[in-house]
Design a protein around this motif. Sequence first.
Motif, short mmCIF file in Angstrom:
data_model
loop_
_atom_site.label_atom_id
_atom_site.label_comp_id
_atom_site.label_asym_id
_atom_site.label_seq_id
_atom_site.Cartn_x
_atom_site.Cartn_y
_atom_site.Cartn_z
N LEU A 1 0.84 -1.22 0.16
CA LEU A 1 -0.10 -0.08 0.16
C LEU A 1 0.86 1.32 -0.04
CD1 LEU A 1 -2.71 -1.13 2.56
CD2 LEU A 1 -3.02 -0.57 0.36
N GLN A 2 0.52 2.18 -0.83
CA GLN A 2 1.39 3.57 -0.74
C GLN A 2 0.49 4.55 -0.42
OE1 GLN A 2 2.08 4.10 -4.98
NE2 GLN A 2 3.06 2.05 -5.09
N GLN A 3 1.04 5.24 0.55
CA GLN A 3 0.43 6.42 1.41
C GLN A 3 -0.86 5.97 1.76
OE1 GLN A 3 0.40 9.60 -1.80
NE2 GLN A 3 2.59 9.83 -1.55
N ASP A 4 -2.04 6.76 1.17
CA ASP A 4 -3.37 6.47 1.91
C ASP A 4 -4.23 5.47 0.80
OD1 ASP A 4 -2.93 8.16 4.04
OD2 ASP A 4 -3.56 9.91 2.77
N ALA A 5 -3.66 4.66 0.15
CA ALA A 5 -4.44 3.64 -0.61
C ALA A 5 -5.12 2.88 0.15
CB ALA A 5 -3.43 3.03 -1.55
N PRO A 6 -6.39 2.45 -0.22
CA PRO A 6 -7.31 1.74 0.75
C PRO A 6 -6.89 0.19 0.70
CG PRO A 6 -8.38 2.32 -1.48
CD PRO A 6 -7.22 3.08 -1.53
N ALA A 7 -6.92 -0.33 1.86
CA ALA A 7 -6.91 -1.61 2.03
C ALA A 7 -8.52 -2.25 2.23
CB ALA A 7 -5.79 -2.08 3.19
N VAL A 8 -8.57 -2.85 1.26
CA VAL A 8 -10.06 -3.77 1.48
C VAL A 8 -9.85 -5.11 1.91
CG1 VAL A 8 -12.05 -4.63 0.26
CG2 VAL A 8 -10.90 -2.39 -0.75
N LEU A 9 -10.65 -5.34 3.16
CA LEU A 9 -10.21 -6.49 4.15
C LEU A 9 -11.39 -7.56 4.17
CD1 LEU A 9 -8.08 -7.49 6.07
CD2 LEU A 9 -9.47 -6.43 7.77
N TYR A 10 -11.10 -8.53 4.07
CA TYR A 10 -12.19 -9.71 4.18
C TYR A 10 -11.45 -10.73 5.29
CZ TYR A 10 -14.57 -14.19 3.72
OH TYR A 10 -15.35 -15.16 4.15
#
Length: 404
Positions: A214-223
């Motif tokens: 992930l770069q800077q504020d890129a979103p992490a979508v979690l399951y």
Amino acid sequence: MSEQSKPGPTSADIAIVSETFPPEVNGVANTLRHLCQGLMSRGHRVSVIRPAQSTDCGSPLPGSNRLWAIEHTVRGLPLPGYPELQFGLARAATLRKLWEQQRPDVIYVATQGPLGIAAVSAARQLGIPVSSGFHTNFHSYSRHYRAGFIERLLRAYGRWFHNRTDVTLVPTRQMAGVVTAMGIHPVNVWSRGVDCQRFAPHKRDPELRSQWGLQQDAPAVLYVGRLASEKNLQLAVSCFERIHALHPQARFVLVGNGPLREKLAREHPDYIFCGIQRGESLARHYASGDIFLFPSKTDTFGNVVTEALASGLAVVAFDDAAAAEHLRHEENGMKASLDDDETFVEHALTLVQQHTLQCRIRHQARLDALDLDWPSRIEQFEQLTLTLKTRTRHHAISQGIPLI
């Protein structure tokens, strides 16, 4: 042992019977871990009957004292479709002999497999009050394994099993309606808690996010959960692909294991598969995410939803199970109707695109989770149990039945 954890005048000997138990990783095992520890802390004597596990090493229940927690294991065989789990093989006569020697006041049967059947039969033969838990929608699972034709049979089996117990406990008011409509009665709601000390936003780990690419504020979508057909993972995949098309720096992080992992990894090599995580590591994985997808339509509750709330994630789910009970749309999460997959996806896209809304929801999610403490849920179970014990005792006295 501290004075407050010794049995008191309202304490009870409680036997818990389950096909799954810690350290196995699933919602039922997690719930039973909190239940056992909570009951013992309130002065109750707890015994557990479960199948033997490969991890057995003769240790007592986690965080327990052998004086108040006794485990009895029975032979187990792998559960079809869930090879990491065992179903228990025991005869009612064996359990009857055990309980004649160490008679519990109340028995709670958490699962409805062969071990559960034997336990209910033994309890009825001995006149011991027995409650059952409706933890898993196995009849709904059948359609995801090309066995939908047996769904009606499984419903009938569930109705027969639970109606042999004195009361069936369900985790939400919505599920109470579903179970009652199946012809199961009586039904009581026993809700679930979440450990807000373990699952918390401050456990966010920049190094872990960096490992995810992930770069800077890129979103992490979690399951988080089992990688299996009944969890409706294809919708989660479709949802993320829509997000990724608009935000190429987004990453899809899947925590858990299951029969679909190999296929998903082969088709989506850019996805991040973290396997099963436990304890503090699991808490770090939750807190390091941003948006949490819960696409399941078969769960009776879904502990991962409340764990995500406690971790300060923006949850997208269907208006069902834990989400129906605890999510308020656009306040502490996003909900879609059970029959509206497209709206589910749109809600996730909205959270990615509207950062202010996402931050507000995540903040409120954590605040609301703080009210979902386990101690109050344990007290609720305790009251249901003691009421069942007292009612059975009064009935025995009125019928002139000798009390053992």
